[in-house]
Design a protein around this motif. Structure first.
Motif, PDB file in Angstrom:
ATOM      1  N   MET A 158       0.857  -1.187   0.000  1.00  0.00           N
ATOM      2  CA  MET A 158       0.000   0.000   0.000  1.00  0.00           C
ATOM      3  C   MET A 158       0.893   1.237   0.000  1.00  0.00           C
ATOM      4  SD  MET A 158      -2.961   1.276   2.698  1.00  0.00           S
ATOM      5  CE  MET A 158      -4.195   0.068   2.223  1.00  0.00           C
ATOM      6  N   ILE A 159       0.966   1.900  -1.137  1.00  0.00           N
ATOM      7  CA  ILE A 159       1.795   3.101  -1.241  1.00  0.00           C
ATOM      8  C   ILE A 159       1.060   4.290  -0.640  1.00  0.00           C
ATOM      9  CG2 ILE A 159       2.840   4.757  -2.836  1.00  0.00           C
ATOM     10  CD1 ILE A 159       3.505   2.462  -4.691  1.00  0.00           C
ATOM     11  N   VAL A 160       1.718   4.942   0.310  1.00  0.00           N
ATOM     12  CA  VAL A 160       1.222   6.180   0.909  1.00  0.00           C
ATOM     13  C   VAL A 160       2.184   7.270   0.447  1.00  0.00           C
ATOM     14  CG1 VAL A 160       0.828   7.423   3.067  1.00  0.00           C
ATOM     15  CG2 VAL A 160       0.217   5.003   2.892  1.00  0.00           C
ATOM     16  N   PRO A 161       1.736   8.186  -0.416  1.00  0.00           N
ATOM     17  CA  PRO A 161       2.689   9.108  -1.056  1.00  0.00           C
ATOM     18  C   PRO A 161       3.070  10.333  -0.228  1.00  0.00           C
ATOM     19  CG  PRO A 161       0.513   9.456  -1.952  1.00  0.00           C
ATOM     20  CD  PRO A 161       0.388   8.324  -0.964  1.00  0.00           C
ATOM     21  N   PHE A 162       3.144  10.155   1.085  1.00  0.00           N
ATOM     22  CA  PHE A 162       3.577  11.201   2.005  1.00  0.00           C
ATOM     23  C   PHE A 162       4.416  10.567   3.103  1.00  0.00           C
ATOM     24  CE2 PHE A 162      -0.188  13.044   0.053  1.00  0.00           C
ATOM     25  CZ  PHE A 162       0.292  14.295  -0.292  1.00  0.00           C
ATOM     26  N   ASP A 210      -1.319   8.844   6.686  1.00  0.00           N
ATOM     27  CA  ASP A 210      -0.934   7.731   7.562  1.00  0.00           C
ATOM     28  C   ASP A 210      -2.021   7.425   8.593  1.00  0.00           C
ATOM     29  OD1 ASP A 210       1.486   6.747   6.683  1.00  0.00           O
ATOM     30  OD2 ASP A 210       2.523   7.133   8.553  1.00  0.00           O
ATOM     31  N   THR A 211      -2.671   8.475   9.084  1.00  0.00           N
ATOM     32  CA  THR A 211      -3.733   8.307  10.073  1.00  0.00           C
ATOM     33  C   THR A 211      -4.833   7.405   9.553  1.00  0.00           C
ATOM     34  OG1 THR A 211      -3.287  10.524  10.939  1.00  0.00           O
ATOM     35  CG2 THR A 211      -5.413   9.554  11.506  1.00  0.00           C
ATOM     36  N   ARG A 245       6.101   6.875   0.387  1.00  0.00           N
ATOM     37  CA  ARG A 245       6.914   7.445  -0.696  1.00  0.00           C
ATOM     38  C   ARG A 245       6.596   8.929  -0.809  1.00  0.00           C
ATOM     39  NH1 ARG A 245       9.088   3.885  -4.669  1.00  0.00           N
ATOM     40  NH2 ARG A 245       9.170   1.793  -3.764  1.00  0.00           N
ATOM     41  N   GLY A 246       7.120   9.738   0.117  1.00  0.00           N
ATOM     42  CA  GLY A 246       6.794  11.158   0.165  1.00  0.00           C
ATOM     43  C   GLY A 246       7.515  11.972  -0.888  1.00  0.00           C
ATOM     44  N   GLY A 247       6.998  13.184  -1.096  1.00  0.00           N
ATOM     45  CA  GLY A 247       7.655  14.145  -1.978  1.00  0.00           C
ATOM     46  C   GLY A 247       6.766  14.642  -3.098  1.00  0.00           C
ATOM     47  N   GLY A 255       5.010   9.241  -5.147  1.00  0.00           N
ATOM     48  CA  GLY A 255       4.419   7.953  -4.799  1.00  0.00           C
ATOM     49  C   GLY A 255       3.320   7.542  -5.759  1.00  0.00           C
ATOM     50  N   ALA A 256       2.495   8.513  -6.196  1.00  0.00           N
ATOM     51  CA  ALA A 256       1.420   8.206  -7.144  1.00  0.00           C
ATOM     52  C   ALA A 256       1.989   7.698  -8.465  1.00  0.00           C
ATOM     53  CB  ALA A 256       0.554   9.435  -7.370  1.00  0.00           C
ATOM     54  N   ALA A 257       3.110   8.281  -8.896  1.00  0.00           N
ATOM     55  CA  ALA A 257       3.742   7.839 -10.151  1.00  0.00           C
ATOM     56  C   ALA A 257       4.264   6.412 -10.019  1.00  0.00           C
ATOM     57  CB  ALA A 257       4.883   8.781 -10.527  1.00  0.00           C
ATOM     58  N   VAL A 258       4.834   6.086  -8.861  1.00  0.00           N
ATOM     59  CA  VAL A 258       5.310   4.714  -8.629  1.00  0.00           C
ATOM     60  C   VAL A 258       4.141   3.742  -8.728  1.00  0.00           C
ATOM     61  CG1 VAL A 258       6.288   3.137  -6.909  1.00  0.00           C
ATOM     62  CG2 VAL A 258       7.273   5.414  -7.207  1.00  0.00           C
TER      63      VAL A 258
END
Length: 321
Positions: free
Chosen positions: A32-36, A43-44, A66-68, A74-77
């Motif tokens: 589960m990718i969390v892009p932050f 995360d909460t 995967r922040g930034g 992260g969305a691109a990944v």
């Protein structure tokens, strides 16, 4: 004749194998990718939901932060991952903002990712550092107007909905607070707690514990109605900003091409997750509405917000390279 039948038979066989594979999903852990970065609003939502889905579906849902770049990295990944059901993206309303604010995205939210369902819907809240001499929205606006160039609004990063909320507030309040971007909600909240910035817009869920502890001051929620979880916090609309409405939603996506029965199975698991009284209670304490919306309903919500934030991006002249 035989030569013409063979490809069709082979294709049918492959489809049957693919359908059976999807039917058995998941047979291994799901990323589960969390892009932050860890510790923020996403995360909460992600961590308790991932734990519940792991329990319901019998395989671990493993959080990968995967922040930034306002969540776009992260969305691109996620968008470029194999469409096999083993990479799922938990993104937020920031994704709808990024569609117009980020020129150099390597993916398209509405083309390269398949919406599954909502995970949570939160009213946003304007929260100020305790050192700020304002307890109401009119007082915060007066403070910003009387201190031109000295008041700042923090955010989870350039091009996020929090950034655009700061810009909307500038326009609606008739002042110009300085935008201070951070690499996620967690760092922005830490800066607010330390008094390094004056105020931020945040999902009520991730700000809830700090509001209850008195570590920061809730000024107004930006939903149409007060939150049942925090009935004493007035809305921005009733505080003098008619039409000022910002709502945060979090949702799940798969890479485009993921079989529909996997999409449906995950959505059904999310619906089941929120039948659990403990999950319902947790979401209530966070000030959130439970997820589980129909896939098509979620897709329409995303499309409406893409259009809404595109208008704000244009009016505020926001461009993120």
């Amino acid at each position: 004749m035989t030569r013409m039948r063979l490809p069709a038979a082979l294709a049918a066989s492959l489809l049957a194998v693919g359908a059976a594979f999807a039917q058995d999903w998941p047979v291994k852990p799901v990323k589960m990718i969390v892009p932050f970065p860890p510790g923020g609003g996403t995360d909460t939502v992600a961590r308790p939901l991932a734990a519940k889905l792991s329990q319901l579906l019998g395989q671990q849902f493993v959080i990968d932060n995967r922040g930034g770049a306002g969540g776009t990295i992260g969305a691109a990944v996620a968008a470029k991952s194999p469409p096999d059901g083993y990479t799922v993206l938990l993104y937020a309303v920031h994704g709808a903002v990024a569609q117009s604010a980020f020129r150099n995205r390597s993916y398209d939210l509405e083309k390269d990712l398949v919406p599954v369902t909502t995970a949570a819907i939160f009213p946003d809240v304007i929260v100020a550092a305790n050192r700020v001499p304002a307890k109401t929205l009119p007082e915060l606006i007066a403070f910003a107007r009387s201190n031109p160039g000295k008041v700042n609004c923090g955010s989870a990063g350039n091009g996020t909905s929090r950034h655009l909320s700061c810009e909307m507030f500038n326009l609606a309040g008739g002042f110009q607070a300085t935008h201070v971007p951070y690499k996620g909600t967690g760092p922005a909240t830490t800066a607010l707690l330390a008094g390094e910035i004056d105020y931020i817009f945040e999902a009520l869920g991730s700000a809830a514990s700090f509001i209850r502890a008195g570590s920061i001051r809730a000024i107004a929620v930006t939903s149409p109605r007060r939150s049942p979880s925090f009935p004493d916090i007035p809305t921005a609309i009733e505080s003098g900003l008619p039409g000022f409405e910002v709502t945060s939603w979090y949702g799940l996506w798969f890479p485009a091409g993921t079989p529909r029965n996997i999409v449906d199975k995950l959505r059904a698991a999310v619906v089941k997750a929120f039948e659990d009284p403990e999950m319902k209670e947790l979401w209530f304490k966070l000030g959130a509405e439970p997820g589980g919306a129909a896939t098509e309903e979620f897709r329409d919500l995303v499309s409406r917000d893409v259009a809404k934030w595109a208008r704000v991006v244009k009016e505020a002249k926001v461009v993120v390279e």
